[in-house]
Design an enzyme around this catalytic site. Sequence first.
Site, PDB file in Angstrom:
ATOM      1  N   ASP A  35      -9.099  12.074  35.871  1.00  0.00           N
ATOM      2  CA  ASP A  35      -8.708  12.692  34.598  1.00  0.00           C
ATOM      3  C   ASP A  35      -9.669  13.833  34.319  1.00  0.00           C
ATOM      4  OD1 ASP A  35      -7.730  13.137  31.904  1.00  0.00           O
ATOM      5  OD2 ASP A  35      -6.947  11.106  31.955  1.00  0.00           O
ATOM      6  N   VAL A  59      -5.861  18.206  37.819  1.00  0.00           N
ATOM      7  CA  VAL A  59      -4.868  18.022  38.891  1.00  0.00           C
ATOM      8  C   VAL A  59      -4.369  19.331  39.494  1.00  0.00           C
ATOM      9  CG1 VAL A  59      -4.036  15.734  38.194  1.00  0.00           C
ATOM     10  CG2 VAL A  59      -2.965  17.783  37.205  1.00  0.00           C
ATOM     11  N   CYS A  85       0.236  10.443  36.366  1.00  0.00           N
ATOM     12  CA  CYS A  85       0.532  10.373  34.930  1.00  0.00           C
ATOM     13  C   CYS A  85       0.004  11.584  34.169  1.00  0.00           C
ATOM     14  CB  CYS A  85      -0.092   9.124  34.307  1.00  0.00           C
ATOM     15  SG  CYS A  85       0.758   7.606  34.748  1.00  0.00           S
ATOM     16  N   SER A 149      10.143  12.598  32.448  1.00  0.00           N
ATOM     17  CA  SER A 149      10.424  12.322  31.029  1.00  0.00           C
ATOM     18  C   SER A 149      11.936  12.368  30.873  1.00  0.00           C
ATOM     19  CB  SER A 149       9.793  13.416  30.167  1.00  0.00           C
ATOM     20  OG  SER A 149      10.381  13.433  28.880  1.00  0.00           O
ATOM     21  N   TYR A 162       8.470  22.210  28.687  1.00  0.00           N
ATOM     22  CA  TYR A 162       8.223  20.794  29.019  1.00  0.00           C
ATOM     23  C   TYR A 162       9.378  20.234  29.855  1.00  0.00           C
ATOM     24  CZ  TYR A 162       6.875  15.888  28.266  1.00  0.00           C
ATOM     25  OH  TYR A 162       6.511  14.567  28.443  1.00  0.00           O
ATOM     26  N   PHE A 195       7.027   6.610  24.100  1.00  0.00           N
ATOM     27  CA  PHE A 195       5.991   5.573  24.249  1.00  0.00           C
ATOM     28  C   PHE A 195       4.828   5.831  23.304  1.00  0.00           C
ATOM     29  CE2 PHE A 195       6.892   2.680  27.790  1.00  0.00           C
ATOM     30  CZ  PHE A 195       8.131   3.187  28.154  1.00  0.00           C
ATOM     31  N   THR A 197       1.479   6.363  22.716  1.00  0.00           N
ATOM     32  CA  THR A 197       0.253   6.761  23.412  1.00  0.00           C
ATOM     33  C   THR A 197      -0.425   7.837  22.556  1.00  0.00           C
ATOM     34  OG1 THR A 197       1.233   8.634  24.571  1.00  0.00           O
ATOM     35  CG2 THR A 197       1.434   6.480  25.651  1.00  0.00           C
TER      36      THR A 197
END
Length: 255
Positions: A35, A59, A85, A149, A162, A195, A197
Amino acid sequence: MFKGLVGLVTGGASGLGRATVEQLLKQGGRVVICDLPSSPGQETAKQLKENVAFVPVDVTSEKDVKNALQTTIDKFGRLDVVVNCAGIATASRVYNFKKDQPFDLKSFQKTIEVNLIGTFNVIRLSAGLIGKNAPDADGQRGVIVNTASVAAFDGQIGQAAYSASKAGVVGMTLPIARDLAKQGIRVVTIAPGLFRTPMMEQLPEPAIKSLEATVPFPPRLGHPQEFALLVQSIIQNPMLNGETIRLDGSLRMQP
Ligand SMILES: NC(=O)C1=CN([C@@H]2O[C@H](COP(=O)(O)OP(=O)(O)OC[C@H]3O[C@@H](n4cnc5c(N)ncnc54)[C@H](O)[C@@H]3O)[C@@H](O)[C@H]2O)C=CC1
Ligand SMILES: C[C@]12CCC(=O)C=C1CC[C@@H]1[C@@H]2[C@@H](O)C[C@@]2(C)[C@H]1CC[C@]2(O)C(=O)C=O
């Protein structure tokens, strides 16, 4: 089957990634959390204690991802599973008529860079390492799980960037699964709905409540552990390959 398995989870310091890290550890696996340096990855690894390491990674960087793979080998000696993720959510209309301003191109590029190119970067660099594993009785050497997604299919107003980034992840799932089939590496993508988060918790509670009401059943946000359970199932089921699975309580996002 999970005992001794080595996983690498990007975005593993938060939300869906963190739940996946915890699930893999609970099943007896060992995990490298990748991360951003600014993420709570180091504290997360400390809290989880054993069989886990944190490597600061962007990433989108070849150098960072190669460094994480080297750490995986140095610490655990192999790599069996990659779970992508890491991601960012951005929102902007293609043209803001009130401000007479087009969508900021840099913001579009950044969203594609992290969500799509970052995912591809991790896949392309980790495939070689997974391919070095001895095959199991079925010829399998490892599994790669990506996170798209439902916005890849029903993108809302403001989600051009997105949705494009996540549709790219869906689109590359089958060709990459085909590319890696001879090496016995499976590639499966999860398309989550809503979700609970940190990404979602930026919203005020009334906005979350109204989003929950749009989910047919169960009419609530998903628990990150429910995502992690699907990752576990994907790892366990050798016939799942080249497919994107919606995990959304039959939600279809409204415009
Ligand atoms: N929460 C939700 O409702 C949904 C989330 N998703 C996707 O699931 C994935 C995980 O999201 P959440 O856990 O909800 O979000 P989150 O914001 O809790 O976690 C995302 C993690 O990715 C990391 N990250 C961001 N950019 C990175 C980069 N360049 N390199 C490395 N790490 C980076 C962040 O530091 C963070 O720890 C994302 O790809 C998101 O788009 C998809 C559908 C629904
Ligand atoms: C854009 C959304 C929905 C409307 C709102 O009030 C606030 C939002 C910001 C977070 C977004 C919301 C929704 O579009 C679904 C996503 C994109 C959410 C972040 C992750 C998200 O749940 C997703 O990826 C769904 O597929």
